[in-house]
Enzyme design. Sequence first.
Site, short mmCIF file in Angstrom:
data_model
loop_
_atom_site.label_atom_id
_atom_site.label_comp_id
_atom_site.label_asym_id
_atom_site.label_seq_id
_atom_site.Cartn_x
_atom_site.Cartn_y
_atom_site.Cartn_z
N GLU A 52 0.84 -1.19 0.00
CA GLU A 52 0.00 0.00 0.00
C GLU A 52 0.88 1.24 0.00
O GLU A 52 1.96 1.26 0.59
CB GLU A 52 -0.90 0.01 1.24
N CYS A 65 3.63 8.73 0.23
CA CYS A 65 4.11 7.94 1.36
C CYS A 65 4.28 6.51 0.84
O CYS A 65 3.30 5.88 0.46
CB CYS A 65 3.10 8.02 2.50
N CYS A 72 6.41 -6.19 7.61
CA CYS A 72 7.55 -5.68 8.37
C CYS A 72 7.91 -6.69 9.45
O CYS A 72 7.02 -7.23 10.11
CB CYS A 72 7.20 -4.33 9.01
N CYS A 76 5.99 -3.90 15.78
CA CYS A 76 5.58 -2.92 16.80
C CYS A 76 4.09 -3.15 17.09
O CYS A 76 3.29 -3.22 16.15
CB CYS A 76 5.81 -1.50 16.30
N CYS A 79 1.05 -1.22 15.36
CA CYS A 79 1.11 -1.00 13.92
C CYS A 79 0.50 -2.15 13.13
O CYS A 79 0.85 -3.32 13.34
CB CYS A 79 2.58 -0.81 13.53
N GLY A 124 6.85 -1.23 6.18
CA GLY A 124 8.22 -1.71 6.31
C GLY A 124 9.18 -0.72 6.94
O GLY A 124 8.88 0.46 7.11
N GLU A 125 10.34 -1.24 7.33
CA GLU A 125 11.42 -0.43 7.90
C GLU A 125 12.46 -0.21 6.79
O GLU A 125 13.16 -1.15 6.40
CB GLU A 125 12.03 -1.17 9.11
N SER A 157 12.18 7.42 7.10
CA SER A 157 11.72 7.31 8.49
C SER A 157 12.08 5.93 9.04
O SER A 157 11.71 4.92 8.46
CB SER A 157 10.20 7.51 8.52
N SER A 180 11.38 7.37 14.57
CA SER A 180 10.21 7.11 15.41
C SER A 180 10.69 6.75 16.81
O SER A 180 11.27 5.69 17.01
CB SER A 180 9.40 5.93 14.85
N CYS A 300 -0.65 6.92 9.56
CA CYS A 300 0.51 6.25 10.16
C CYS A 300 0.09 5.04 10.98
O CYS A 300 -0.79 5.14 11.84
CB CYS A 300 1.23 7.22 11.09
S1 SF4 Z 1 6.24 -0.57 9.79
FE1 SF4 Z 1 7.33 0.72 11.30
S2 SF4 Z 1 5.91 0.92 13.02
FE2 SF4 Z 1 5.18 -0.79 11.73
S3 SF4 Z 1 6.08 -2.65 12.66
FE3 SF4 Z 1 7.48 -1.95 11.06
S4 SF4 Z 1 8.93 -0.61 12.11
FE4 SF4 Z 1 7.19 -0.87 13.48
#
Ligand code: SF4
Length: 314
Positions: A52, A65, A72, A76, A79, A124-125, A157, A180, A300
Amino acid sequence: MTILSRELRKKLSATFSIRSLQLIDRQECFEDACENPTEKILLKLPDDEMIESVLIASSDRMTACVSSQVGCPLQCPFCATGKMGFQRNLSAGEITGQIYALNDMVSAKKSGNKVTNIVFMGMGEPFLNTDNVLEAIDTLSTKNYRFCLSQKKITISTVGVIPEIQRLAKSGMKTKLAVSLHAATQQKRESLMPIAARQYPLKELGKSLSEYTALTGMPVTIVYMLLKGINDSLDDAKMLARFARTFLCKINLIDYNSIINIKFKPVYSTTRDMFQQHLLMSGLHVTVRKSYGTTINAACGQLATTATMNCNNL
Ligand code: SF4
């Protein structure tokens, strides 16, 4: 391309592919006093995985974005992407393809309009896929290529992947950095971002951000999501001020965006005002970021492809 030999064409098609990402779904919602909608876009990758992306319109910019991973691995608990689990990294080509697809949608609506800013805040990170993210940024910002966007208009980010922050600092790229944080004590951060916080402890993170700002001369944006009864007290604000005073930064306070079956709650505006006030009185630069696209789960922490969400029974 018949000007090329048959043999070369065969070799090229065996080695490379030119595939656009496929548009699967598009939802939009209108924010207060904004004539253009926020849009959430579901795209299919060549292997049928989905990602997305979100287009956020404001009076002077069109921000894309974008996602850097399918799902991911960092899980977290607040999320929706984290709840999906991790499928795979996006290639550099898939990341640029995602932005080209979004840009085509923007210009199809109104000729001459285009994506003006990119934030890696989607699924994702990005710093767990740094090679591909940096390669995509390089392509998107290279002069005379199709996109040619200034690196200063691109933000990565991260949850604070320390070695990759150091790598970005040394790379000479002008890309902006957002971290973050969400809590300014190690214990609280571990409860909110267990995998990331244990692997990259707060103390070392603070040190790496000081080094980053000293080396690049650029500020870091500290993103702090306020969660009711969890990280929103005056003591939390004091701890955050103490942490943020040690390097060049601005603080971005964001509201928690609800996700089905997740226990966290957003704070009242009075709590947010008190929190912000304390940071301002400590001499810090603080802004409150408006959430866009909450009604279509595009804000977010809300991104997750529906098919996977259904699988996980969220
Ligand atoms: S996308 Fe960002 S906030 Fe969501 S689980 Fe991964 S690192 Fe954590």
